[in-house]
Write a protein that holds these residues in place. Structure first.
Motif, PDB file in Angstrom:
ATOM      1  N   VAL A  29       0.830  -1.201   0.000  1.00 49.93           N
ATOM      2  CA  VAL A  29       0.000   0.000   0.000  1.00 49.93           C
ATOM      3  C   VAL A  29       0.865   1.252   0.000  1.00 49.93           C
ATOM      4  O   VAL A  29       2.108   1.186   0.035  1.00 49.93           O
ATOM      5  N   LYS A  30       0.232   2.370  -0.025  1.00 48.45           N
ATOM      6  CA  LYS A  30       0.876   3.662  -0.132  1.00 48.45           C
ATOM      7  C   LYS A  30       1.901   3.880   0.987  1.00 48.45           C
ATOM      8  O   LYS A  30       1.669   3.523   2.136  1.00 48.45           O
ATOM      9  N   GLY A  31       3.041   4.470   0.622  1.00 47.87           N
ATOM     10  CA  GLY A  31       4.042   4.834   1.622  1.00 47.87           C
ATOM     11  C   GLY A  31       5.044   3.732   1.932  1.00 47.87           C
ATOM     12  O   GLY A  31       5.520   3.634   3.065  1.00 47.87           O
TER      13      GLY A  31
ATOM     14  N   ARG B 268       5.590  11.695   4.422  1.00 48.16           N
ATOM     15  CA  ARG B 268       4.771  10.543   3.995  1.00 48.16           C
ATOM     16  C   ARG B 268       3.854  10.044   5.107  1.00 48.16           C
ATOM     17  O   ARG B 268       3.306   8.961   5.050  1.00 48.16           O
TER      18      ARG B 268
END
Length: 501
Positions: A134-136, A499
């Motif tokens: 997922v993101k990050g 982030r």
């Protein structure tokens, strides 16, 4: 009863921690045949101390059971299924004696019990976790884990079937079980627990305490219990839901019903009438999905009534142990009294009695039993008590309808939403009506059919949650999310990182 005869009556103890245990409570409950009122056995009326001892045994059993690999748990469950399959005849006779249901009926039901155990043992092998990037620069992992000790509160009408529907899913997921059967039919559950021991299940995996409402309340209140599953009446369901809510533990509730049966003008009338007799009078009308409200198209109304009456009048009432018996007694004097109260109320309201209505004449010892004949009332309107209230006995009503819209309005005029059936040869209508009728389980041109792969459960005053299928298995597990940073360095928000979130 003579002293010799009394000595032959089994006095069961509690069964937990892998064996028979002497109760702390000195109180006992007599278990009598609903067919003859003959004393069959006695069981303990467990108190809070008994419940806590069984709960602690269940917790120890959970620690052992949950640590086994799922393949090992499946092997244990398959061994239990094999043992039960060998003993189906004995189990059917025991269930018939205690519940009063005809032995022929119980043989058919008990013959399928191993399927639930085998099914859940098998599908648990297919449980897999999930992983997502997922993101990050993050990877999330999802794990499923059992709750722990699960309280199973089971009814008298299907003591072993309903126990196994719950028990098999709970065990396959890695839980242990603390079981409180109905005080009206507790014997087969105790025997089944000992079969679990004999089949090699670890000590404490299944634990049984017998007793009445106080015992059930103590089970629900035990701090060890992490999940509750009840099949019972709606009033009891409300109390159990409140107890679960107070402790913030999840629960499944399979409660009452007032199943509508819609018979459309294109149905085969003789087939629909045969199906109606099965739907209404199997188990003496004592199931939560028993057909109770027949809603029939006006053009075939009188033809259906004639066929329904003829089939119902031919049913043989008598000794549950006799292979020729079609209809046995209801479970208790309270059940018989409630059924006859509904009959008298329907008569007083002007409903047309087609058959039944009066106590049957039987020879000793069955003249002492709780027998209610299959009873059908026609021309019942929605304002009548028989249309609105659950009887839980072999007393049903028939109401005509003019068109599909009225049929659905009549069917859905109830706070219950568990079972329903549609009789039609029009495929489009079957699909259309099945998604508009209020029910969690809908049969088309049939009734009562059940399978471990078919999801089961209702809503409204019929409760919530599901039995059978993958839904049941995963309902006995909770999900855990593990979030793992894969970036080479920590993104320090307070040092100017961007982030976060």
């Amino acid at each position: 009863m003579s002293a010799v005869a009394a000595a032959d009556i089994p006095a069961y103890r509690l069964h937990y921690g892998g064996g028979w245990q002497s109760p702390h409570s000195a109180r006992t409950i007599e278990v009598r045949s609903p067919a003859s009122r003959v004393l069959l056995a006695s069981v303990p009326d467990a108190d809070a101390q008994d419940v806590e001892a069984a709960a602690q045994a269940a917790q120890a059993g959970f620690e052992r059971w949950s640590r086994l690999d799922v393949f090992e748990r499946a092997r244990h469950m398959q061994a239990l299924a094999a043992l039960v399959r060998q003993r189906v005849p004995a189990l059917a006779e025991l269930e018939s004696a205690v519940t009063g249901r005809p032995v022929r009926e119980m043989r058919a039901q008990m013959g399928r019990i191993p399927e639930w155990i085998e099914y859940f043992a098998s599908i648990a092998l297919g449980l897999e976790g999930e992983a997502n990037r997922v993101k990050g620069d993050i990877v999330t992992l999802t794990h499923q884990e059992p709750y722990g000790v699960c309280a199973l509160l089971t009814p008298w009408n299907h003591p072993i079937l309903i126990l196994v529907k719950k028990f098999a899913a709970a065990l396959a997921a890695g839980n242990s079980c603390l079981v409180k059967p109905s005080e009206l039919a507790p014997v087969s559950t105790l025997v089944f627990a000992d079969w679990c021991r004999e089949a090699g299940l670890p000590d404490g995996v299944i634990n049984v305490v017998t007793g009445g409402a106080e015992t059930g309340a103590a089970v629900c209140a035990s701090p060890v219990v992490q999940r509750i599953d009840l099949t019972g009446g709606t009033a009891t369901g409300r109390r159990v839901a409140a107890a679960a809510g107070a402790r913030l533990v999840p629960c499944t509730l399979e409660l009452g019903g007032k199943a509508p049966i819609l018979v459309f003008e294109d149905a085969d009338v003789d087939e629909a009438a045969s199906g109606a007799v099965f739907a209404a009078f199997i188990a003496s009308g004592q199931t939560c999905v028993s057909a109770t409200r027949f809603i029939v198209a006006a053009p075939i109304y009188e033809r259906f009534l004639d066929a329904f009456r003829a089939r119902a009048a031919s049913l043989r009432i008598g000794d549950p142990a006799d292979e020729a018996t079609d209809v046995g007694p209801v479970i208790s004097q309270a059940s018989a009294s409630r059924s006859f109260e509904h009959i008298e109320a329907a008569r007083a309201a002007g409903a047309r009695l087609l058959c039944g209505g009066d106590p049957p004449t039987l020879t000793a010892p069955f003249d002492e039993g709780f027998y209610v004949p299959p009873t059908i009332f026609a021309d019942v309107t929605p304002d009548m008590r028989l249309f609105r209230e659950e009887v839980f006995g072999p007393v049903v009503c028939v109401t005509p309808f003019r068109d599909e819209a009225e049929a659905l309005a009549l069917a859905n005029d109830s706070p219950y939403a568990l079972g329903a059936a549609i009789w039609t040869r029009d495929v489009a209508r079957a699909h259309r009506v099945s998604v508009q009728v209020k029910a969690g389980v809908v049969w088309v041109n049939d009734h009562h059919k059940n399978d471990p792969r078919s999801v089961w459960g209702g809503y409204g005053e019929s409760g919530y949650g599901k039995e059978n299928g993958w839904d049941a298995l995963v309902s006995y597990m909770r999900k855990r999310s593990v979030v793992i940073r894969t970036a080479p360095a920590f993104d320090d928000w307070f040092a100017g990182g961007r982030r976060y979130g």
